[in-house]
Design a protein around this motif. Structure first.
Motif, PDB file in Angstrom:
ATOM      1  N   LEU A 533       0.766  -1.193  -0.045  1.00 13.03           N
ATOM      2  CA  LEU A 533      -0.076  -0.004   0.172  1.00 13.03           C
ATOM      3  C   LEU A 533       0.911   1.309   0.017  1.00 13.03           C
ATOM      4  N   GLY A 534       1.822   1.317   0.793  1.00 11.76           N
ATOM      5  CA  GLY A 534       2.784   2.297   0.711  1.00 11.76           C
ATOM      6  C   GLY A 534       3.521   2.561  -0.636  1.00 11.76           C
ATOM      7  N   ALA A 535       3.798   1.385  -1.373  1.00 10.43           N
ATOM      8  CA  ALA A 535       4.310   1.476  -2.713  1.00 10.43           C
ATOM      9  C   ALA A 535       3.245   2.310  -3.704  1.00 10.43           C
ATOM     10  N   LEU A 536       2.061   1.594  -3.632  1.00 10.60           N
ATOM     11  CA  LEU A 536       1.012   1.827  -4.275  1.00 10.60           C
ATOM     12  C   LEU A 536       0.634   3.536  -4.043  1.00 10.60           C
ATOM     13  N   GLY A 537       0.641   3.854  -2.956  1.00 10.10           N
ATOM     14  CA  GLY A 537       0.256   5.082  -2.609  1.00 10.10           C
ATOM     15  C   GLY A 537       1.505   6.193  -3.079  1.00 10.10           C
ATOM     16  N   THR A 538       2.940   5.714  -3.242  1.00 11.19           N
ATOM     17  CA  THR A 538       3.593   6.779  -3.716  1.00 11.19           C
ATOM     18  C   THR A 538       3.562   6.782  -5.266  1.00 11.19           C
ATOM     19  N   LEU A 539       3.298   5.684  -5.619  1.00  6.41           N
ATOM     20  CA  LEU A 539       2.848   5.688  -7.356  1.00  6.41           C
ATOM     21  C   LEU A 539       1.863   6.566  -7.760  1.00  6.41           C
ATOM     22  N   ILE A 540       0.828   6.481  -7.090  1.00  8.71           N
ATOM     23  CA  ILE A 540      -0.389   7.354  -7.179  1.00  8.71           C
ATOM     24  C   ILE A 540      -0.057   8.969  -7.211  1.00  8.71           C
TER      25      ILE A 540
END
Length: 553
Positions: A533-540
Motif C-alpha cells: 500500500l505504501g508503494a501504491l500510494g507513492t505511485l499514485i
C-alpha cells in the motif's frame, strides 16, 4: 543527513543499548520454551545455523542502514526508495503490536514479585476448600503452581468466547510496568543512554542468582538432562527450523525498526560490523545460559509434580487396600499395582479411574507455561505527530495508549488473546519485512553501491561472507520459510488454541471462533499490507503530480 542529530556518548553505550534491546524475555522465556518443544539440545543445531545465515548478516544490514541513512526506520527506507516508505510503517506497526502485549509479561513478573514476600509462597501449596476439609478440587487435579497461575493470576475463563471482567490486581501491575517504561524513555537518548547500562547488566545478575539457586533445587539435574539429551528426530521437523529462524528474528529484534534507529545515532565511522557480531554472540550465548537456568527450575517443578503424583497414588492404594504404612513406595509401585490388579480385580477396577499415570518425562514436557525502548523513534522523527506536541508528551501518549489496549490481556480471557498476539502479530510480518529490506538494499539500492558507501564511512570493505548472505542465502531462506508458513497454515486447517478446563485441571484443545480468526487475519494483514500500500500510494502520488505539471496542449 541531520546536522544536529544527537549521538551516543560512546560506542560502548551503543553496544549496551543493542544488548539491552536484544537480551530480554525472548532469551529467558521464549527460547527455553522452544528448546523444550523441539527436543532440547537438538534445537540448538537449527538455532546456530540460523544465527550464522540469518541473524548476524541481517543484524549487520540493519545497523549499517541506520548508520548510513542517519534516520529512523520510516525515513531510512524512504531514502533508499520512496516506494519503500511502507516498510518503515510496517515495522512501526509490528513494534506497536509487540509492545501492546509483551509488557504484560513484565506485569506478571511484578505480580509474582509482590506475592513472593509471603511465607509460605502462595504457589507452593494448594488452598483449603470452603469447608476446610480438604484442598480445592481444581488445585488437587492440577498442581499448586498451575492453580496459582491459571486461577489466582489469570483467573482464566474456560474459553476465549467468555471474556469476563478485568482483573484489577494484574491491571495495576500492568500500569506499573508501563510507568517504568515511560520513565526509561522520558528524555529519549539522554535517559535511554544511561538506562541501558542498567538494563543490559541486570539480566545477567538475575540469571546468575537464579542459576546458583536453581542448581541447588531437588530435581534440577532431571531438567538439565532433558535439555542436553537431543531428540535427533526433531532435526527432520521443518517447524523446528522455522521456529529457530523466527526466534533469531524475535530475539535480536530484526524487522522492528528499532535497531535502525539505534544505529542512526552512531558516528558514521563506527565499526557496526564488529558490533553486529558481538551483539549476536552475546545474545545467543545468553539464550543458552538462560536455558540452563530455566531447565534447572523446570526439573525441580517436574520432579515435584511427579513425586506429588506418586504420593497421591500411594496414599490412594494404601487406604483402599488397607496396606501397611510405608509398604508401598515409588520403587515397588508398579509391581504392587500389578499384584493388586490380579489379586483383587473387582476392587482394583473400582479404584483404577482415580489412579493417575505418573510420568517424569510427561511432566518435563508440559511443565512450562505458556521492551521495546525505541518504538517511539519512528513516530517522533517523522510526520505530523511531532507538530502539535512535545516528544515527551508523545511518549506518554503512546505508553498510555499501549497500556489501555493491554487491559484486554488482564481480562479472564486475556491469556487467550495474549497467545494470539504472541503467535501471529510478529511472525509472517517479520519475515516479509526483513525479506523486503534485504532485497531492497541488494537489488534496488544496489549491493555494490552500498558496499562502497560502507567502505567510505568505516574504511572497511565487505568480505565475501556478508555479500553472499545478503545477496543470496538469507533472502532465499526467508522465502522458503515464508512458503512453509503459508502451506502449514493451509494444511493445518482450522486454527486451534489451548483452553484451561477447571473440571479436569488441565489444558484442552479448542477451535478458534470466527471473531478470533478475524483478529488473527487483521494482525497479519495490517502490517504486511503496509508495504504494497505504501508503494501504491507513492505511485499514485507521483502520477497525480505528473498530471498536474503536464503542459497544456
Amino acid at each position: 543527513m541531520e546536522k544536529t542529530r544527537p549521538l551516543w556518548a560512546t560506542p560502548l553505550q551503543f553496544v549496551f543499548a543493542c544488548i539491552s534491546y536484544a537480551v530480554g524475555l525472548g532469551n529467558v522465556w521464549r527460547f527455553p520454551y522452544l528448546c523444550q518443544m523441539y527436543g532440547g539440545g537438538s534445537f540448538l543445531v537449527p538455532y546456530v545455523v540460523m544465527l550464522v545465515v540469518e541473524g548476524m548478516p541481517l543484524l549487520y544490514l540493519e545497523l549499517a542502514v541506520g548508520q548510513r541513512m542517519r534516520q529512523g526506520s520510516i525515513g531510512a527506507w524512504r531514502t533508499v526508495s520512496p516506494y519503500l516508505s511502507g516498510v518503515g510503517v510496517a515495522s512501526v506497526l509490528v513494534s506497536f503490536f509487540l509492545c501492546t502485549y509483551y509488557n504484560v509479561i513484565n506485569a506478571w513478573a511484578f505480580w509474582y514479585l509482590f506475592h513472593s514476600f509471603q511465607d509460605p509462597l502462595p504457589w507452593s501449596v494448594c488452598p483449603l476448600n470452603g469447608n476446610r476439609t480438604g484442598y480445592v478440587e481444581e488445585c488437587e487435579k492440577a498442581s499448586s503452581t498451575q492453580y496459582f497461575w491459571y486461577r489466582k493470576t489469570l483467573n482464566i475463563s474456560p474459553s476465549i468466547q467468555e471474556s469476563g471482567a478485568v482483573q484489577w490486581e494484574p491491571a495495576l501491575c500492568l500500569v506499573l510496568a508501563w510507568l517504568v517504561v515511560y520513565l526509561c524513555i522520558l528524555r529519549g537518548t539522554a535517559s535511554t543512554g544511561k538506562v541501558v547500562y542498567f538494563t543490559a547488566l541486570l539480566p545477567y545478575c538475575v540469571l546468575i542468582i537464579y542459576l546458583v539457586r536453581g542448581l541447588t533445587l531437588h530435581g534440577a539435574t532431571n531438567g538439565l538432562a532433558y535439555m542436553f539429551t537431543p531428540k535427533m528426530e526433531q532435526l527432520a521437523n521443518p517447524k523446528a527450523w522455522i521456529n529457530a529462524a523466527t526466534q533469531i528474528f524475535f530475539s535480536l529484534g530484526l524487522g522492528f525498526g528499532s535497531l535502525i534507529a539505534f544505529a542512526s545515532y552512531n558516528e558514521p565511522s563506527n565499526n557496526c560490523q564488529k558490533h553486529a557480531i558481538i551483539v549476536s554472540i552475546i545474545n545467543s550465548s545468553t539464550s543458552i545460559f538462560a536455558s540452563i537456568v530455566t531447565f534447572s527450575i523446570y526439573g525441580f517443578k517436574a520432579t515435584f509434580n511427579y513425586e506429588s503424583c506418586l504420593n497421591k497414588v500411594i496414599l490412594l492404594l494404601t487406604n483402599s487396600f488397607d496396606l501397611e504404612d510405608g509398604f508401598l513406595t515409588a520403587n515397588n509401585l508398579e509391581q504392587v499395582k500389578d499384584y493388586l490388579a490380579s489379586a483383587y480385580p473387582s476392587k482394583y477396577s473400582e479404584v483404577f479411574p482415580q489412579i493417575r499415570n505418573c510420568s517424569l518425562e510427561s511432566e518435563l514436557e508440559t511443565v512450562s507455561c505458556r521492551q521495546n525502548l525505541d518504538l517511539l523513534h519512528p513516530h517522533a522523527s517523522q510526520g505530523p505527530l511531532t507538530l502539535p506536541m512535545r516528544k515527551g508528551n508523545l511518549r506518554g501518549l503512546v505508553c498510555l495508549t499501549n497500556c489501555a489496549i493491554g487491559m484486554v490481556f488482564t481480562m479472564e480471557a486475556g491469556s487467550y488473546w495474549f497467545d494470539i498476539f504472541n503467535d501471529y502479530a510478529a511472525t509472517l510480518s517479520l519475515l516479509l519485512i526483513v525479506l523486503v529490506e534485504t532485497v531492497a538494499m541488494c537489488y534496488l539500492y544496489g549491493l555494490s553501491r552500498f558496499e562502497s558507501e560502507l567502505k567510505a564511512m568505516t574504511g572497511r570493505a565487505l568480505n565475501w561472507y556478508w555479500k553472499a548472505m545478503w545477496g543470496g542465502v538469507s533472502p532465499l531462506l526467508i522465502i522458503s520459510l515464508f512458503i512453509f508458513y503459508l502451506s502449514d497454515y493451509i494444511i493445518t486447517g482450522t486454527l486451534r488454541y489451548q483452553a484451561w478446563d477447571a473440571a479436569q485441571g488441565q489444558l484442552v484443545t479448542k477451535d478458534y471462533p470466527p471473531h478470533a480468526l478475524a483478529v488473527i487475519g487483521l494482525l497479519v494483514a495490517s502490517s504486511t499490507m503496509c508495504i504494497p500500500l505504501g508503494a501504491l500510494g507513492t505511485l499514485i502520488t507521483r502520477c497525480l503530480r505528473r498530471g498536474d505539471t503536464a503542459p497544456v496542449a
